[in-house]
Design a protein around this motif. Structure first.
Motif, PDB file in Angstrom:
ATOM      1  N   CYS A   1       0.821  -1.213   0.000  1.00 12.54           N
ATOM      2  CA  CYS A   1       0.000   0.000   0.000  1.00 12.54           C
ATOM      3  C   CYS A   1       0.847   1.252   0.000  1.00 12.54           C
ATOM      4  O   CYS A   1       0.433   2.291  -0.505  1.00 12.54           O
ATOM      5  N   TRP A   2       2.064   1.149   0.562  1.00 14.24           N
ATOM      6  CA  TRP A   2       2.937   2.324   0.602  1.00 14.24           C
ATOM      7  C   TRP A   2       3.331   2.755  -0.808  1.00 14.24           C
ATOM      8  O   TRP A   2       3.361   3.945  -1.117  1.00 14.24           O
ATOM      9  N   ALA A   3       3.626   1.792  -1.680  1.00 18.30           N
ATOM     10  CA  ALA A   3       4.038   2.130  -3.042  1.00 18.30           C
ATOM     11  C   ALA A   3       2.877   2.636  -3.882  1.00 18.30           C
ATOM     12  O   ALA A   3       3.082   3.354  -4.858  1.00 18.30           O
ATOM     13  N   ASN A   4       1.646   2.282  -3.496  1.00 17.82           N
ATOM     14  CA  ASN A   4       0.476   2.659  -4.285  1.00 17.82           C
ATOM     15  C   ASN A   4      -0.191   3.936  -3.810  1.00 17.82           C
ATOM     16  O   ASN A   4      -1.234   4.321  -4.341  1.00 17.82           O
ATOM     17  N   MET A   5       0.410   4.592  -2.824  1.00 19.09           N
ATOM     18  CA  MET A   5      -0.151   5.857  -2.348  1.00 19.09           C
ATOM     19  C   MET A   5      -0.042   6.924  -3.429  1.00 19.09           C
ATOM     20  O   MET A   5       0.887   6.904  -4.236  1.00 19.09           O
ATOM     21  N   PRO A   6      -0.975   7.874  -3.496  1.00 19.01           N
ATOM     22  CA  PRO A   6      -0.909   8.967  -4.481  1.00 19.01           C
ATOM     23  C   PRO A   6       0.408   9.723  -4.375  1.00 19.01           C
ATOM     24  O   PRO A   6       0.866  10.038  -3.269  1.00 19.01           O
TER      25      PRO A   6
ATOM     26  N   TRP B   1       9.243   6.045  -3.706  1.00 18.96           N
ATOM     27  CA  TRP B   1       9.611   6.833  -2.535  1.00 18.96           C
ATOM     28  C   TRP B   1      11.073   7.252  -2.608  1.00 18.96           C
ATOM     29  O   TRP B   1      11.435   8.364  -2.230  1.00 18.96           O
ATOM     30  N   ARG B   2      11.919   6.354  -3.088  1.00 19.75           N
ATOM     31  CA  ARG B   2      13.339   6.650  -3.198  1.00 19.75           C
ATOM     32  C   ARG B   2      13.581   7.827  -4.137  1.00 19.75           C
ATOM     33  O   ARG B   2      14.351   8.746  -3.824  1.00 19.75           O
TER      34      ARG B   2
END
Length: 396
Positions: A43-48, A82-83
């Motif tokens: 879910c972290w990678a799919n956040m807007p 995120w990176r």
């Protein structure tokens, strides 16, 4: 920490702990890269993207110092998206005055102030550990940055420099360079393990260095790249006074200290080095080409190399000793103490030649402060200071 996005610090600690160590002398380590890659589908990678950027910018702005700043490093290890955002948000030490990622030790320091560090010497193991000051105390429990170990050879002495506090062998993937002295300890060469700028010449070696049992990519060849030459003036007459140093920074143009001047900046480690920092995969990029690895100009014959010399001390009649103003950062008199400024021998002296670029001095039996600024990097400043530890019978 919490905000309207509903992302709390506790949730970060639960999801992104990865075994990060709060103790300053430990290298950040955790599980394999595969475990991190698995988070790409979370879910972290799919956040807007807009929400993620806003959250990461708030984290970067709020966690301005260590050890809290490890949250910034943790966020950069969540996933590729995120990176990439964190790489855009976090500025270099030159602009921010902060050391965040391991690559920061290879980048020039801040322009307007001295970055305060200290070195602890262990005489029994012949090791030296560099820490970032976290408080105004001269030697607190700082953030570990670099380590070096002294190796005596028949005709010279080597100081291997590493990102790891315990492993300082040249075959280690955390090896980033070394300092080598001549037999008398009067002349030194600083070698970078990676090319400091495009077109840098590697010192010929009988073997190719292996990193983690893997050969480094030929696009970014590993080896010994000379980046600076240090010499100490021989004291043949036995005159009193501090040592006289002369540093030629082969990898830094003399124009870098002028307004608008630029020094070469390394922007990432090669892929083989990334394997040693599975918690910091943001060093990895899609391309390992040299233009992505380096930014800034190379040193050419037109501008020449930056030359540093030690600032001349004054003789204090009442104290009967040579004195320099370290602004409270040095408390013990020692022949090792010095301040370096840019030499004006290739041009007319200006205000930029009065600025102290590096200062080093004793505060305890085996504790020394090290403060530096642009255009030197942490690695270059540390290597110069290591040269002061070497025995110099002919210079004293």
């Amino acid at each position: 920490m919490s905000d309207s996005s509903g992302v709390s610090r506790r949730s970060f600690d639960m999801k992104l702990g990865y075994g990060l160590k709060s103790r300053s002398h430990r290298v950040v380590q955790d599980s394999s890269v595969a475990e991190i890659d698995g988070l790409k589908q979370s879910c972290w990678a799919n956040m807007p993207q807009e929400l993620v950027r806003e959250v990461l910018m708030k984290i970067e702005a709020s966690e301005s110092s260590w050890p809290l700043r490890r949250s910034v490093v943790t966020c950069a290890g969540v996933c590729r998206s995120w990176r990439e955002i964190m790489k855009e948000v976090v500025r270099t030490p030159e602009a921010s005055g902060k050391l965040t990622f391991p690559i920061s030790v290879k980048q020039p320091g801040p322009r307007e102030s001295l970055l305060q560090c200290f070195i602890r010497r262990n005489r029994s193991t012949q090791t030296y550990h560099l820490y970032l000051n976290l408080t105004q105390a001269l030697a607190d429990d700082g953030k570990f940055l670099l380590a070096a170990r002294k190796f005596r050879r028949p005709t010279c002495t080597d100081y291997n420099i590493s990102l790891h506090a315990a492993d300082m062998s040249k075959g280690s993937s955390t090896y980033i360079g070394k300092l080598r002295s001549n037999f008398l300890g009067t002349k030194f060469i600083i070698y970078d393990g990676l090319p400091p700028h495009d077109g840098a010449k590697i010192m010929k070696s009988r073997s190719t260095r292996l990193v983690g049992s893997k050969q480094v990519s030929p696009r970014i060849p590993a080896g010994n790249y000379p980046v600076a030459h240090i010499s100490y003036e021989l004291n043949v007459l036995g005159s009193r006074g501090p040592r006289r140093m002369h540093c030629v920074m082969d990898a830094i143009p003399s124009s870098s200290i002028e307004p608008g001047g630029v020094a070469p900046t390394q922007t990432e480690f090669p892929l083989s080095n990334v394997d040693s920092f599975p918690s910091l995969p943001f060093f990895r990029s899609k391309s390992s080409r040299m233009e992505n690895f380096l930014s800034g100009p190379s040193v050419d014959q037109r501008h020449g190399a930056l030359v540093l010399k030690n600032k001349a001390p004054r003789w204090h009649e009442q104290l009967q000793c040579w004195c320099l103003n370290f602004h409270g950062r040095v408390t013990v008199a020692s022949v090792k103490n010095f301040q370096l400024v840019a030499s004006a021998e290739n041009g007319q002296a200006g205000p930029e030649h009065e600025k102290v670029i590096l200062q080093f001095g004793k505060v305890g039996k085996d504790v020394f402060t090290m403060d530096y600024r642009y255009p030197l990097s942490t690695f270059q400043a540390f290597a110069i200071c290591l040269s002061s530890f070497d025995t110099k019978i002919a210079c004293e």
